[in-house]
Design an enzyme around this catalytic site. Structure first.
Site, PDB file in Angstrom:
ATOM      1  N   ASP A 121      41.497 -22.018 -57.129  1.00 46.53           N
ATOM      2  CA  ASP A 121      39.932 -22.670 -57.161  1.00 46.53           C
ATOM      3  C   ASP A 121      39.768 -24.334 -56.056  1.00 46.53           C
ATOM      4  OD1 ASP A 121      41.186 -24.059 -58.821  1.00 46.53           O
ATOM      5  OD2 ASP A 121      39.318 -24.841 -59.895  1.00 46.53           O
ATOM      6  N   GLU A 122      38.983 -23.842 -55.177  1.00 48.42           N
ATOM      7  CA  GLU A 122      38.730 -25.264 -54.315  1.00 48.42           C
ATOM      8  C   GLU A 122      39.742 -25.453 -53.766  1.00 48.42           C
ATOM      9  OE1 GLU A 122      34.975 -27.634 -57.246  1.00 48.42           O
ATOM     10  OE2 GLU A 122      37.517 -27.484 -57.982  1.00 48.42           O
TER      11      GLU A 122
END
Ligand code: ACM
Length: 498
Positions: free
Chosen positions: A304-305
């Site tokens: 993620d991210e």
């Protein structure tokens, strides 16, 4: 009154009358090794003060029979009439006991169970809660307490978010500086900490005894700033993004600096050095030790991210790290952004976008299914337990949504990503991120009662789910939770027992 059980069983028939529990009531098991007998005895003692005898003698009128069947899986049958009988696998018996626990009432003199026939089996095979032990470190006892709460609602997976920019939480023998240096910090200068391998095994065992599988996460290639405190040669210098700059300024939190602890809440600034073979030696060491420690099938590798990682590098990283995980005999799990890449066959995606995904997020989620994998639904606007109930709630964040109990309840996992086949949805998980949390009481405040709503989304049949029924049933659990000594929020939208 609707049957006071959460999650609602898949089939049940109520009839008039009650079973009265007496101090002479016995728990009869067909297998004296059956650990579920003591689970039932403890549940009844906690609630009623009665300590029932456990026996393998023939059952008599008025006994409670636990009958372990050859049938596999999580199904159970609970019949309450002139006696009480639960049939199921060991997991099934455990779930039948959790249901019985919720059905116990008192008329002031005696403890009663309503006459009912329940045949119950879950909708989804994966029903999870996640605890972020990286931003705030929670010790073994708190994790065990979290497991107790989760298992009582028939969750069967515990996802532990073990690493992030603010700290590393697991002993890795081949990389001792991770615990010596990277584990010593946590968000906002809270105390750091880590699990020794024995601690981790203890958690895994405690969870297994409650029919929960631990899914450990090493978040990669972003969320890796803390690794740089131990092995600076493996991580890139922080890359700022607009959101990080704005948020840090608004909160008065310093920006990340290479080689120094990062204690803020910002995301997206860190990345492993993806093209360095030293990174891959590190990842092989870490994931090999993690795979050896983990009896369950899944290793979560994050994804993620990774805002500071160029897309082509990110995709190449994900392809390689999921292949490595598969090579170690585990099924990779990754946050849905990883679906942009050629993930290893069978990789499970975890969807954390909102309930109306744009094309990129939906495409990424669908790609896991196209690669022979499946998807866990964790929409941040309905299933994120770290989001506030309402704007005034003292704990939690609000970047995704304000999530009151009805919002946590009233969503359908198959209706979020278009053209994702229903059979590609492995299940549902509710993550609890820990930026604002310090204590078990803080955890309880955010988990209860919303985890009960998520449990019903994950367990109960879609056509049986109904908010007005749930709001009545969940209110009766106040008594059960109080008896167990579990705290929590009691929103005014519900009438709470006790
Ligand atoms: C996430 O909330 N970054 C998965």
């Amino acid at each position: 009154m609707v049957l006071p059980v959460v999650p609602l069983p898949s089939s049940f028939t109520e009839s008039p009358g009650t079973f009265r529990l007496a101090s002479s009531t016995r728990i009869v098991v067909n297998n004296d090794a059956d650990a579920t007998a003591s689970v039932l005895a403890n549940v009844i003692a906690e609630r009623t003060g009665l300590r029932l005898d456990i026996t393998t003698d023939a059952a008599a009128q008025g006994d409670i029979v636990l009958h372990r069947t050859a049938r596999q899986g999580e199904h159970y049958a609970l019949r309450i009439g002139s006696d009480v009988r639960i049939d199921g696998s060991e997991a099934g018996l455990f779930y039948g006991i959790q249901t019985l626990r919720q059905l116990l009432t008192t008329d002031g003199d005696d403890w009663l169970l309503p006459h009912v026939d329940i045949d119950d089996t879950p909708r989804f095979v994966y029903r999870g809660l996640m605890l972020d032990v990286a931003r705030t470190f929670f010790g073994v006892d708190t994790v065990k307490a979290f497991i107790d709460r989760a298992a009582s609602l028939k969750f069967n997976h515990l996802h532990l978010h073990l690493t992030d920019d603010q700290g590393w939480r697991l002993q890795i023998d081949s990389r001792p500086l991770l615990t010596e240096r990277s584990s010593t910090t946590a968000a906002l200068g809270r105390p750091g900490g880590f699990y020794t391998k024995d601690d981790f095994r203890e958690i895994v065992q405690y969870a297994a005894a409650r029919h929960m599988v631990v899914v450990p996460e090493i978040d990669l290639p972003g969320h890796t700033h803390a690794i740089g405190l131990a092995y600076p040669e493996l991580v890139e210098d922080p890359v700022m993004n607009d959101n990080l700059l704005a948020q840090s300024s608004a909160l008065g939190q310093p920006l990340p600096v290479a080689g120094e602890p990062y204690l803020g809440w910002g995301v997206g600034h860190s990345s492993m050095k993806i093209h360095s073979e030293a990174t891959w030696e590190f990842l092989r060491d870490v994931l090999t030790e993690l795979a050896e420690l983990t009896p369950g099938p899944y290793l979560h590798v994050g994804g993620d991210e990774a805002l500071g990682t160029p897309q082509a590098d990110f995709d190449a990283f994900i392809e390689r790290v999921t292949a490595l995980t598969t090579e170690l005999g585990k099924t990779p799990v990754a946050w849905h952004e990883a679906g942009s890449a050629q993930v290893a066959e069978g990789t499970v995606g975890q969807y954390w976008g909102n309930t109306e995904p744009g094309d990129a997020h939906a495409d990424a989620a669908r790609h896991f299914a196209a690669r022979g994998g499946s998807v866990i639904m964790s929409p941040s606007t309905t299933a994120y337990l770290d989001q506030k109930y309402d704007a005034e709630f003292p704990l939690g964040l609000d970047w995704a949504a304000l999530i009151n109990l009805e919002t946590a309840y009233d969503w359908e996992p198959t209706a979020i990503v278009d053209d994702l086949p229903a059979e590609a949805i492995l299940g549902v998980e509710a993550p609890l991120w820990s930026e604002t949390l310090e204590t078990l009481d803080d955890i309880d405040q955010l988990v209860f009662p919303r985890a009960a709503a998520i449990a019903e989304v994950a367990w109960s049949q879609a056509e049986d789910r109904d908010w007005s029924s749930f709001r009545e049933r969940v209110g009766t659990l106040g008594t059960v939770w109080n008896a167990a000594g579990w705290g929590g929020h009691r929103p005014a939208e519900i009438v709470w027992s006790n």
